[in-house]
Design a protein around this motif. Sequence first.
Motif, short mmCIF file in Angstrom:
data_model
loop_
_atom_site.label_atom_id
_atom_site.label_comp_id
_atom_site.label_asym_id
_atom_site.label_seq_id
_atom_site.Cartn_x
_atom_site.Cartn_y
_atom_site.Cartn_z
N UNK A 68 55.69 18.68 48.58
CA UNK A 68 54.76 17.67 48.08
C UNK A 68 54.15 18.11 46.76
N UNK A 69 53.82 19.40 46.65
CA UNK A 69 53.28 19.93 45.40
C UNK A 69 54.30 19.74 44.26
N UNK A 70 55.58 20.02 44.53
CA UNK A 70 56.60 19.84 43.48
C UNK A 70 56.75 18.37 43.06
N UNK A 71 56.59 17.48 44.01
CA UNK A 71 56.71 16.06 43.68
C UNK A 71 55.52 15.59 42.84
N UNK A 72 54.32 16.04 43.20
CA UNK A 72 53.11 15.58 42.52
C UNK A 72 52.97 16.22 41.14
N UNK A 73 53.32 17.49 41.03
CA UNK A 73 53.09 18.24 39.78
C UNK A 73 54.00 17.80 38.67
#
Length: 73
Positions: A68-73
């Motif tokens: 999720x962090x990779x998608x949001x960042x």
Amino acid sequence: MKIDYAALGSVFGVSLVVTVALVGLFTLGIMGLSRQERATQQGGSAAFAVTGAYACFVACTAAVAYGIYLIVA
């Protein structure tokens, strides 16, 4: 429009490996909890199985949070 098939294949391969690994970790966690339940019914203790199960669940949660962090960042 040009498609980079090498990058597409790489993304597919990594996604497949990560998906299989996450499902495997979750399955190990479920198995650990079921062993604990079975040991409790037989009057024993399965502290190692429960600790391993929780570790698997924490690893699954961390992997999902990282995704999720990779998608949001």
